[in-house]
Design a protein around this motif. Structure first.
Motif, PDB file in Angstrom:
ATOM      1  N   LYS A 253       0.812  -1.216   0.000  1.00 35.07           N
ATOM      2  CA  LYS A 253       0.000   0.000   0.000  1.00 35.07           C
ATOM      3  C   LYS A 253       0.844   1.265   0.000  1.00 35.07           C
ATOM      4  CE  LYS A 253      -4.050  -1.971   2.324  1.00 35.07           C
ATOM      5  NZ  LYS A 253      -4.880  -1.943   3.564  1.00 35.07           N
ATOM      6  N   ARG A 254       2.102   1.148   0.416  1.00 32.51           N
ATOM      7  CA  ARG A 254       2.966   2.325   0.478  1.00 32.51           C
ATOM      8  C   ARG A 254       3.649   2.615  -0.859  1.00 32.51           C
ATOM      9  NH1 ARG A 254       4.110   0.013   5.715  1.00 32.51           N
ATOM     10  NH2 ARG A 254       6.048  -0.942   4.975  1.00 32.51           N
ATOM     11  N   THR A 280      -4.168   1.982  -7.345  1.00 35.49           N
ATOM     12  CA  THR A 280      -4.765   1.803  -6.018  1.00 35.49           C
ATOM     13  C   THR A 280      -3.724   1.918  -4.908  1.00 35.49           C
ATOM     14  OG1 THR A 280      -4.498  -0.602  -6.188  1.00 35.49           O
ATOM     15  CG2 THR A 280      -6.594   0.332  -6.929  1.00 35.49           C
ATOM     16  N   SER A 282      -0.358   4.255  -2.998  1.00 36.60           N
ATOM     17  CA  SER A 282      -0.242   5.584  -2.384  1.00 36.60           C
ATOM     18  C   SER A 282       0.845   6.437  -3.023  1.00 36.60           C
ATOM     19  CB  SER A 282       0.044   5.436  -0.882  1.00 36.60           C
ATOM     20  OG  SER A 282       1.237   4.701  -0.669  1.00 36.60           O
ATOM     21  N   LYS A 283       1.541   5.913  -4.040  1.00 37.61           N
ATOM     22  CA  LYS A 283       2.555   6.663  -4.774  1.00 37.61           C
ATOM     23  C   LYS A 283       2.140   6.751  -6.245  1.00 37.61           C
ATOM     24  CE  LYS A 283       5.662   7.230  -1.456  1.00 37.61           C
ATOM     25  NZ  LYS A 283       6.893   6.418  -1.432  1.00 37.61           N
ATOM     26  N   PRO A 308      -2.300   8.592  -7.208  1.00 39.90           N
ATOM     27  CA  PRO A 308      -3.003   7.628  -6.351  1.00 39.90           C
ATOM     28  C   PRO A 308      -4.515   7.826  -6.406  1.00 39.90           C
ATOM     29  CG  PRO A 308      -1.102   8.515  -5.204  1.00 39.90           C
ATOM     30  CD  PRO A 308      -1.243   9.311  -6.466  1.00 39.90           C
TER      31      PRO A 308
END
Length: 353
Positions: A253-254, A280, A282-283, A308
């Protein structure tokens, strides 16, 4: 009237029953026992008889291996007559035990009968030609196409390929001039004795190759055999990709993450196939490159970088008429998604009627 109809049904059912064939088989399994690979193809015979009162038709025989060739009667087997189903088994390249099924479809009851051939193959002694099938002059190699597989974009890939000197002279390999391809090519030993095995070493530098995807370089490996100078024609091929990394869902997710609405689309001339690409993660998602396996396809994406939570559209257009038969094409996406940096999409083109 009812009596007449019942009598007619009785006659009809009796005539059908009278024409019913029966396939009588002594053995449903043929055991070859132990056979030698060098002896070549072996034949199994399954005799059968029609013990019914109607003609017996063998419709077809289903087998699951190209190592088998089946022959069966194409004409009907009359009541009281016999026939044979022959199965030729090729043991070439199939050492060890085997148990192969065959399904015989006929007009008898049951309409499908399961047969088997089984045995054990003693392999023949392997030769130089088996280990090194590709002959280049007096040098033999498994394949002149040195396939490196996936080469990391940010690093190097090292592979080794065996070669064999089939001549009566020592073969002395010369250095490959640098700069021919983004790789270092060397041979050990440089002086290869007759009937001896050596190694071609390839160290490919992915950082020096522009772009992503498939590559195929041709090169000539110089060598001297006695007083004669010659060249070994070789091809170095592979695919430049980012290495996928194992991550937990929380770690993933990161980073950027590519999510596709579908992996397969139909394709027709002049009507683009479209895919929705969503980030989907975060970057920001970066689409490094899009490649197809046919020059007849033109891919286009609305944005090379996706924020994102945002999406972009990939459209692929066929710029020529489809072939006469159905065909599948591939589109490959190279992105900065660390878990799946390479995504392959399929396009199915149907011929015009």
């Amino acid at each position: 009237m009812r009596t007449f109809f019942a009598f007619f049904l009785l006659l009809w059912s009796g005539s059908v029953w009278a024409q019913y064939p029966t396939m009588q088989v002594t053995d449903l399994t043929y055991d070859f026992g132990t056979i030698q690979e060098v002896d070549g193809p072996q034949v199994a015979r399954f005799p059968f008889a029609n013990t019914g009162s109607g003609p017996l038709y063998i419709l077809d025989v289903e087998e699951d291996c190209t190592c088998m060739e089946v022959r069966f009667p194409r004409k009907p087997i009359a009541p009281g007559e016999e026939g044979v189903i022959e199965v030729t088994f090729s043991p070439r390249g199939r050492p060890g035990g085997f148990n192969r099924p065959l399904i015989v479809n006929s007009t008898a009851d049951p309409v499908r009968r399961l047969f088997h051939i089984k045995g054990n193959v003693i392999p023949r002694e392997r030769t130089v030609e088996d280990y090194f099938p590709d002959k280049l002059g007096n040098v033999r190699i498994y394949s002149r196409y040195l396939n490196l597989g996936m080469v990391p974009k940010t690093g190097q890939k090292e592979s080794t390929f065996r070669i064999f000197n089939q001549s009566n002279d020592t073969i002395r390999f010369q250095p490959v001039p640098p700069g021919v391809i983004p790789a270092k090519i060397s041979v050990t030993p440089q002086a290869l004795a007759p009937n001896d095995t050596g190694f071609v070493h390839v160290v490919f530098d992915g950082t020096k190759r522009e772009g992503y995807g498939y590559f195929n370089y041709s090169l000539t490996l110089p060598y001297r055999e006695g007083d004669q100078y010659n060249y070994l024609p070789l091809f170095v091929l592979g695919s430049i990709e980012d290495e996928a990394r194992d991550m937990t869902p929380e770690e993933a997710k990161r980073h950027a993450h590519l999510e596709l609405d579908q992996m397969t689309q139909p394709l027709a001339e002049g009507a683009p196939a479209t895919f929705q690409l969503k980030n989907t993660g975060s970057k920001p998602l970066k689409i490094h490159q899009i490649r197809t396996n046919c020059a007849c396809l033109t891919p286009k994406v609305t944005s090379q970088e996706v924020a994102p939570g945002q999406s972009t559209t990939l459209s692929v257009t066929m710029n020529e008429a489809p072939e006469a038969s159905a065909r599948s094409y591939s589109v490959v996406l190279y992105t900065n998604d660390p878990t799946t940096p390479t995504q392959r999409l399929t396009l199915k083109a149907q011929p015009n009627n």
